[in-house]
Write a protein that holds these residues in place. Structure first.
Motif, PDB file in Angstrom:
ATOM      1  N   PHE A  46       0.861  -1.175   0.000  1.00  0.00           N
ATOM      2  CA  PHE A  46       0.000   0.000   0.000  1.00  0.00           C
ATOM      3  C   PHE A  46       0.898   1.225   0.000  1.00  0.00           C
ATOM      4  O   PHE A  46       1.677   1.425   0.935  1.00  0.00           O
ATOM      5  CB  PHE A  46      -0.919  -0.026   1.233  1.00  0.00           C
ATOM      6  N   ARG A  47       0.778   2.008  -1.061  1.00  0.00           N
ATOM      7  CA  ARG A  47       1.664   3.148  -1.270  1.00  0.00           C
ATOM      8  C   ARG A  47       0.889   4.447  -1.188  1.00  0.00           C
ATOM      9  O   ARG A  47      -0.213   4.577  -1.720  1.00  0.00           O
ATOM     10  CB  ARG A  47       2.330   3.029  -2.641  1.00  0.00           C
ATOM     11  N   ILE A  48       1.518   5.407  -0.519  1.00  0.00           N
ATOM     12  CA  ILE A  48       1.013   6.777  -0.497  1.00  0.00           C
ATOM     13  C   ILE A  48       2.156   7.627  -1.010  1.00  0.00           C
ATOM     14  O   ILE A  48       3.259   7.604  -0.448  1.00  0.00           O
ATOM     15  CB  ILE A  48       0.576   7.206   0.915  1.00  0.00           C
ATOM     16  N   GLY A  49       1.897   8.360  -2.089  1.00  0.00           N
ATOM     17  CA  GLY A  49       2.976   9.107  -2.723  1.00  0.00           C
ATOM     18  C   GLY A  49       4.010   8.124  -3.253  1.00  0.00           C
ATOM     19  O   GLY A  49       3.677   7.191  -3.963  1.00  0.00           O
ATOM     20  N   ARG A  50       5.245   8.308  -2.840  1.00  0.00           N
ATOM     21  CA  ARG A  50       6.316   7.407  -3.272  1.00  0.00           C
ATOM     22  C   ARG A  50       6.689   6.373  -2.217  1.00  0.00           C
ATOM     23  O   ARG A  50       7.598   5.576  -2.416  1.00  0.00           O
ATOM     24  CB  ARG A  50       7.560   8.213  -3.620  1.00  0.00           C
ATOM     25  N   SER A  51       5.995   6.383  -1.090  1.00  0.00           N
ATOM     26  CA  SER A  51       6.370   5.523   0.033  1.00  0.00           C
ATOM     27  C   SER A  51       5.417   4.344   0.215  1.00  0.00           C
ATOM     28  O   SER A  51       4.200   4.516   0.211  1.00  0.00           O
ATOM     29  CB  SER A  51       6.378   6.332   1.333  1.00  0.00           C
ATOM     30  N   ILE A  52       5.991   3.178   0.412  1.00  0.00           N
ATOM     31  CA  ILE A  52       5.211   2.000   0.777  1.00  0.00           C
ATOM     32  C   ILE A  52       4.993   2.063   2.282  1.00  0.00           C
ATOM     33  O   ILE A  52       5.937   2.042   3.063  1.00  0.00           O
ATOM     34  CB  ILE A  52       5.941   0.694   0.405  1.00  0.00           C
ATOM     35  N   ALA A 101      -6.342  -7.915  14.517  1.00  0.00           N
ATOM     36  CA  ALA A 101      -6.813  -6.828  13.645  1.00  0.00           C
ATOM     37  C   ALA A 101      -6.509  -5.454  14.222  1.00  0.00           C
ATOM     38  O   ALA A 101      -6.082  -4.556  13.483  1.00  0.00           O
ATOM     39  CB  ALA A 101      -8.311  -6.974  13.392  1.00  0.00           C
ATOM     40  N   ASP A 102      -6.705  -5.268  15.517  1.00  0.00           N
ATOM     41  CA  ASP A 102      -6.444  -3.950  16.098  1.00  0.00           C
ATOM     42  C   ASP A 102      -4.955  -3.607  16.054  1.00  0.00           C
ATOM     43  O   ASP A 102      -4.587  -2.446  15.887  1.00  0.00           O
ATOM     44  CB  ASP A 102      -6.991  -3.850  17.517  1.00  0.00           C
ATOM     45  N   LEU A 103      -4.087  -4.600  16.148  1.00  0.00           N
ATOM     46  CA  LEU A 103      -2.650  -4.359  16.058  1.00  0.00           C
ATOM     47  C   LEU A 103      -2.246  -4.035  14.623  1.00  0.00           C
ATOM     48  O   LEU A 103      -1.419  -3.157  14.392  1.00  0.00           O
ATOM     49  CB  LEU A 103      -1.866  -5.555  16.605  1.00  0.00           C
ATOM     50  N   VAL A 104      -2.855  -4.704  13.650  1.00  0.00           N
ATOM     51  CA  VAL A 104      -2.592  -4.381  12.238  1.00  0.00           C
ATOM     52  C   VAL A 104      -2.908  -2.914  11.998  1.00  0.00           C
ATOM     53  O   VAL A 104      -2.128  -2.180  11.376  1.00  0.00           O
ATOM     54  CB  VAL A 104      -3.416  -5.279  11.286  1.00  0.00           C
ATOM     55  N   GLU A 105      -4.048  -2.464  12.492  1.00  0.00           N
ATOM     56  CA  GLU A 105      -4.456  -1.071  12.302  1.00  0.00           C
ATOM     57  C   GLU A 105      -3.464  -0.108  12.948  1.00  0.00           C
ATOM     58  O   GLU A 105      -3.032   0.855  12.320  1.00  0.00           O
ATOM     59  CB  GLU A 105      -5.850  -0.854  12.882  1.00  0.00           C
ATOM     60  N   ARG A 106      -3.100  -0.365  14.192  1.00  0.00           N
ATOM     61  CA  ARG A 106      -2.148   0.525  14.883  1.00  0.00           C
ATOM     62  C   ARG A 106      -0.793   0.544  14.186  1.00  0.00           C
ATOM     63  O   ARG A 106      -0.170   1.600  14.035  1.00  0.00           O
ATOM     64  CB  ARG A 106      -2.002   0.109  16.349  1.00  0.00           C
ATOM     65  N   LEU A 107      -0.338  -0.621  13.743  1.00  0.00           N
ATOM     66  CA  LEU A 107       0.954  -0.694  13.039  1.00  0.00           C
ATOM     67  C   LEU A 107       0.920   0.109  11.743  1.00  0.00           C
ATOM     68  O   LEU A 107       1.847   0.865  11.444  1.00  0.00           O
ATOM     69  CB  LEU A 107       1.306  -2.153  12.748  1.00  0.00           C
ATOM     70  N   ALA A 108      -0.148  -0.042  10.963  1.00  0.00           N
ATOM     71  CA  ALA A 108      -0.254   0.668   9.690  1.00  0.00           C
ATOM     72  C   ALA A 108      -0.308   2.178   9.902  1.00  0.00           C
ATOM     73  O   ALA A 108       0.359   2.948   9.191  1.00  0.00           O
ATOM     74  CB  ALA A 108      -1.463   0.186   8.906  1.00  0.00           C
ATOM     75  N   LEU A 109      -1.091   2.615  10.879  1.00  0.00           N
ATOM     76  CA  LEU A 109      -1.186   4.049  11.156  1.00  0.00           C
ATOM     77  C   LEU A 109       0.133   4.611  11.678  1.00  0.00           C
ATOM     78  O   LEU A 109       0.538   5.729  11.316  1.00  0.00           O
ATOM     79  CB  LEU A 109      -2.322   4.322  12.142  1.00  0.00           C
ATOM     80  N   THR A 110       0.834   3.844  12.495  1.00  0.00           N
ATOM     81  CA  THR A 110       2.129   4.285  12.992  1.00  0.00           C
ATOM     82  C   THR A 110       3.148   4.330  11.865  1.00  0.00           C
ATOM     83  O   THR A 110       3.972   5.246  11.803  1.00  0.00           O
ATOM     84  CB  THR A 110       2.623   3.379  14.136  1.00  0.00           C
ATOM     85  N   SER A 111       3.113   3.347  10.971  1.00  0.00           N
ATOM     86  CA  SER A 111       4.021   3.355   9.834  1.00  0.00           C
ATOM     87  C   SER A 111       3.794   4.599   8.975  1.00  0.00           C
ATOM     88  O   SER A 111       4.742   5.260   8.552  1.00  0.00           O
ATOM     89  CB  SER A 111       3.821   2.078   9.000  1.00  0.00           C
ATOM     90  N   ARG A 112       2.540   4.911   8.722  1.00  0.00           N
ATOM     91  CA  ARG A 112       2.198   6.098   7.938  1.00  0.00           C
ATOM     92  C   ARG A 112       2.752   7.366   8.603  1.00  0.00           C
ATOM     93  O   ARG A 112       3.376   8.197   7.952  1.00  0.00           O
ATOM     94  CB  ARG A 112       0.677   6.202   7.795  1.00  0.00           C
ATOM     95  N   LYS A 113       2.518   7.472   9.898  1.00  0.00           N
ATOM     96  CA  LYS A 113       3.004   8.644  10.637  1.00  0.00           C
ATOM     97  C   LYS A 113       4.526   8.696  10.633  1.00  0.00           C
ATOM     98  O   LYS A 113       5.128   9.765  10.440  1.00  0.00           O
ATOM     99  CB  LYS A 113       2.473   8.593  12.077  1.00  0.00           C
ATOM    100  N   ASP A 114       5.153   7.533  10.817  1.00  0.00           N
ATOM    101  CA  ASP A 114       6.615   7.448  10.840  1.00  0.00           C
ATOM    102  C   ASP A 114       7.207   7.905   9.497  1.00  0.00           C
ATOM    103  O   ASP A 114       8.296   8.494   9.476  1.00  0.00           O
ATOM    104  CB  ASP A 114       7.032   6.013  11.140  1.00  0.00           C
ATOM    105  N   LEU A 115       6.493   7.664   8.429  1.00  0.00           N
ATOM    106  CA  LEU A 115       6.962   8.053   7.091  1.00  0.00           C
ATOM    107  C   LEU A 115       6.593   9.507   6.758  1.00  0.00           C
ATOM    108  O   LEU A 115       6.914  10.003   5.672  1.00  0.00           O
ATOM    109  CB  LEU A 115       6.394   7.119   6.033  1.00  0.00           C
ATOM    110  N   GLY A 116       5.909  10.177   7.667  1.00  0.00           N
ATOM    111  CA  GLY A 116       5.543  11.578   7.462  1.00  0.00           C
ATOM    112  C   GLY A 116       4.418  11.769   6.471  1.00  0.00           C
ATOM    113  O   GLY A 116       4.353  12.798   5.799  1.00  0.00           O
ATOM    114  N   LEU A 117       3.514  10.816   6.390  1.00  0.00           N
ATOM    115  CA  LEU A 117       2.431  10.884   5.403  1.00  0.00           C
ATOM    116  C   LEU A 117       1.085  11.149   6.038  1.00  0.00           C
ATOM    117  O   LEU A 117       0.712  10.710   7.024  1.00  0.00           O
ATOM    118  CB  LEU A 117       2.370   9.568   4.607  1.00  0.00           C
TER     119      LEU A 117
END
Length: 117
Positions: A46-52, A101-117
């Motif tokens: 799942f990519r946002i901009g140029r970042s996976i 499922a709740d951990l998948v969600e938290r991980l994905a949101l944290t990854s997004r934030k960590d990437l500055g997206l």
């Protein structure tokens, strides 16, 4: 083998992992609704901009969820409490112990934030 999309990847995975991968895909799509589904490095992601932001894979004996290093670090205790194995950028798990499922969600949101997206 190369894959054109997430459906093709999931269909080619070992049979016992197909439902798990489909669920993981749906969880990530709900959590990252503005992300584009892509195949990169021959894995669905799942990519946002140029970042996976997140990707997943199936292997012969386990599956993996791959995120930013900051997401793994931020949730180290939760990952361990769920009985999962983590590396710097991924979490591996057998079909018998999927990531909650709740951990998948938290991980994905944290990854997004960590990437500055």
């Amino acid at each position: 083998m190369t894959f054109s999309d997430h459906d093709a990847y999931i269909a080619a995975a070992p049979q016992r992992f197909c439902p798990l991968l489909a669920t993981l895909r749906a969880q990530l799509a709900r959590t990252l609704p503005d992300a584009e589904e892509v195949i990169q490095y021959n894995m669905p992601g799942f990519r946002i901009g140029r970042s996976i932001v997140a990707s997943y894979a199936a292997f012969s004996k386990q599956c993996g969820l791959y995120l930013s290093p900051g997401a793994i670090t931020a949730h180290t205790n939760e990952i361990a409490a769920a009985g999962l194995n983590a590396t710097k950028t991924g979490i591996t798990f057998p079909a018998s112990n999927p990531i909650p499922a709740d951990l998948v969600e938290r991980l994905a949101l944290t990854s997004r934030k960590d990437l500055g997206l």
